[in-house]
Write an enzyme that holds these catalytic residues in place. Structure first.
Site, PDB file in Angstrom:
ATOM      1  N   GLU A  97      67.275 -21.755 -35.554  1.00  0.00           N
ATOM      2  CA  GLU A  97      65.799 -22.024 -35.812  1.00  0.00           C
ATOM      3  C   GLU A  97      65.480 -20.786 -36.770  1.00  0.00           C
ATOM      4  OE1 GLU A  97      63.673 -23.841 -36.737  1.00  0.00           O
ATOM      5  OE2 GLU A  97      62.539 -24.977 -35.087  1.00  0.00           O
ATOM      6  N   ASP A 101      56.889 -21.044 -32.224  1.00  0.00           N
ATOM      7  CA  ASP A 101      55.583 -20.941 -32.282  1.00  0.00           C
ATOM      8  C   ASP A 101      55.173 -21.367 -30.940  1.00  0.00           C
ATOM      9  OD1 ASP A 101      53.060 -20.399 -32.807  1.00  0.00           O
ATOM     10  OD2 ASP A 101      52.559 -21.738 -34.372  1.00  0.00           O
ATOM     11  N   SER A 102      54.672 -22.649 -31.035  1.00  0.00           N
ATOM     12  CA  SER A 102      54.226 -23.271 -29.627  1.00  0.00           C
ATOM     13  C   SER A 102      55.395 -23.600 -28.753  1.00  0.00           C
ATOM     14  CB  SER A 102      53.561 -24.668 -29.893  1.00  0.00           C
ATOM     15  OG  SER A 102      54.475 -25.626 -30.508  1.00  0.00           O
ATOM     16  N   GLY A 103      56.681 -24.022 -29.475  1.00  0.00           N
ATOM     17  CA  GLY A 103      57.871 -24.273 -28.498  1.00  0.00           C
ATOM     18  C   GLY A 103      57.934 -25.565 -28.621  1.00  0.00           C
ATOM     19  N   LEU A 106      61.060 -27.254 -30.783  1.00  0.00           N
ATOM     20  CA  LEU A 106      62.315 -27.024 -30.135  1.00  0.00           C
ATOM     21  C   LEU A 106      62.580 -27.492 -28.983  1.00  0.00           C
ATOM     22  CD1 LEU A 106      64.719 -25.345 -31.288  1.00  0.00           C
ATOM     23  CD2 LEU A 106      63.908 -23.555 -29.801  1.00  0.00           C
ATOM     24  N   ASP A 157      57.961 -21.839 -45.100  1.00  0.00           N
ATOM     25  CA  ASP A 157      56.807 -22.153 -46.304  1.00  0.00           C
ATOM     26  C   ASP A 157      55.504 -22.432 -45.795  1.00  0.00           C
ATOM     27  OD1 ASP A 157      57.267 -24.609 -44.346  1.00  0.00           O
ATOM     28  OD2 ASP A 157      56.016 -25.870 -45.970  1.00  0.00           O
TER      29      ASP A 157
HETATM   30  P1  IMP Z   1      56.316 -25.034 -33.172  1.00  0.00           P
HETATM   31  O1  IMP Z   1      56.640 -26.484 -32.477  1.00  0.00           O
HETATM   32  O2  IMP Z   1      54.985 -24.709 -32.660  1.00  0.00           O
HETATM   33  O3  IMP Z   1      57.248 -23.969 -32.074  1.00  0.00           O
HETATM   34  O4  IMP Z   1      56.634 -24.799 -34.586  1.00  0.00           O
HETATM   35  C1  IMP Z   1      57.868 -24.608 -34.911  1.00  0.00           C
HETATM   36  C2  IMP Z   1      57.887 -25.122 -36.404  1.00  0.00           C
HETATM   37  O5  IMP Z   1      56.716 -24.953 -37.074  1.00  0.00           O
HETATM   38  C3  IMP Z   1      59.018 -24.069 -37.115  1.00  0.00           C
HETATM   39  O6  IMP Z   1      60.253 -24.580 -37.056  1.00  0.00           O
HETATM   40  C4  IMP Z   1      58.370 -23.995 -38.472  1.00  0.00           C
HETATM   41  O7  IMP Z   1      58.855 -24.878 -39.366  1.00  0.00           O
HETATM   42  C5  IMP Z   1      56.882 -24.204 -38.172  1.00  0.00           C
HETATM   43  N1  IMP Z   1      56.208 -22.800 -38.156  1.00  0.00           N
HETATM   44  C6  IMP Z   1      55.770 -22.322 -36.870  1.00  0.00           C
HETATM   45  N2  IMP Z   1      55.009 -20.915 -37.315  1.00  0.00           N
HETATM   46  C7  IMP Z   1      55.139 -20.949 -38.495  1.00  0.00           C
HETATM   47  C8  IMP Z   1      54.864 -20.092 -39.607  1.00  0.00           C
HETATM   48  O8  IMP Z   1      54.293 -18.795 -39.390  1.00  0.00           O
HETATM   49  N3  IMP Z   1      55.135 -20.216 -40.823  1.00  0.00           N
HETATM   50  C9  IMP Z   1      55.855 -21.262 -41.376  1.00  0.00           C
HETATM   51  N4  IMP Z   1      56.289 -22.144 -40.365  1.00  0.00           N
HETATM   52  C10 IMP Z   1      55.798 -22.064 -39.300  1.00  0.00           C
HETATM   53 MG    MG Z   2      61.515 -25.071 -38.384  1.00  0.00          MG
END
Ligand code: IMP
Ligand code: MG
Length: 177
Positions: A97, A101-103, A106, A157
């Site tokens: 990965e 961020d929030s998780g 994943l 991105d």
């Molecule tokens: P989560 O579900 O909040 O953990 O988000 C994960 C996904 O959000 C990552 O795989 C990224 O594709 C995208 N993402 C989270 N934070 C960032 C950031 O700071 N820049 C770009 N993409 C992000």
């Molecule tokens: Mg990603």
């Protein structure tokens, strides 16, 4: 455009860290022929650099999910866009990965892949934003822990821009909503 970006992890630091992670994985997965599963699109550069530093036999595959529309935060709703082409049953799987961020994204992917009975399932992430984690997920390999700021480059991105920037940066003057 480029001159508005503020570098937070430079090229050399990325290169060294990727080598370190590849060495660790190579040690841990000797004779295990792991399948590295990259999460598109964000992980494509990290994946490409990581596998070129691995010193063990392995396979690669990709899945693609949509977790971010065009904004900054994950909704928790994950759309499955592309599935694996390899059957991972009985195999050692490493999810690759770009950033956690929030998780939520994943966690969804991990639960889905674990129903396919891999022999083991671990995660390597280049970047870890701990602050906004909503679901705790065991991360086996972490490149860098970073503060809660939106970053771009090295595959990551903002509205599909900046994936090709060879370092991790803050988008600077660009307004990120
Ligand atoms: P989560 O579900 O909040 O953990 O988000 C994960 C996904 O959000 C990552 O795989 C990224 O594709 C995208 N993402 C989270 N934070 C960032 C950031 O700071 N820049 C770009 N993409 C992000
Ligand atoms: Mg990603």
């Amino acid at each position: 455009m480029k001159d508005q970006l503020k570098v937070i992890i430079g090229k050399r630091a990325l290169k060294e860290k990727v080598k370190e992670l590849a060495n660790e994985i190579s040690n841990d997965y000797q004779d295990k022929n792991p399948v590295l599963v990259g999460i598109l699109k964000g992980s494509f550069i990290f994946m490409a650099d990581l596998v070129r530093k691995l010193q063990i036999p392995h396979e690669i595959d990709f899945i693609s999910v949509a977790s971010y529309g065009s904004g900054k935060h994950a909704s928790g709703v994950v759309r499955w866009l592309k599935d694996l082409s390899i059957n991972i049953e009985g195999k050692h799987v490493i999810i690759v990965e770009d950033i956690i961020d929030s998780g939520l994204t994943l966690n969804y992917i991990r639960s889905n892949l674990s129903t396919r009975n891999p022999k083991s399932l671990k995660i390597v992430t280049l970047l870890n934003k701990k602050k906004r984690r909503q679901i705790q997920i065991p991360l086996r390999y972490v490149g860098f822990s970073i503060p809660d700021e939106f970053v771009v480059g090295y595959g990551l991105d903002y509205n599909e821009k900046y994936r090709n920037i060879p370092y991790i940066a803050l988008p600077g003057n660009e307004k990120v909503e």
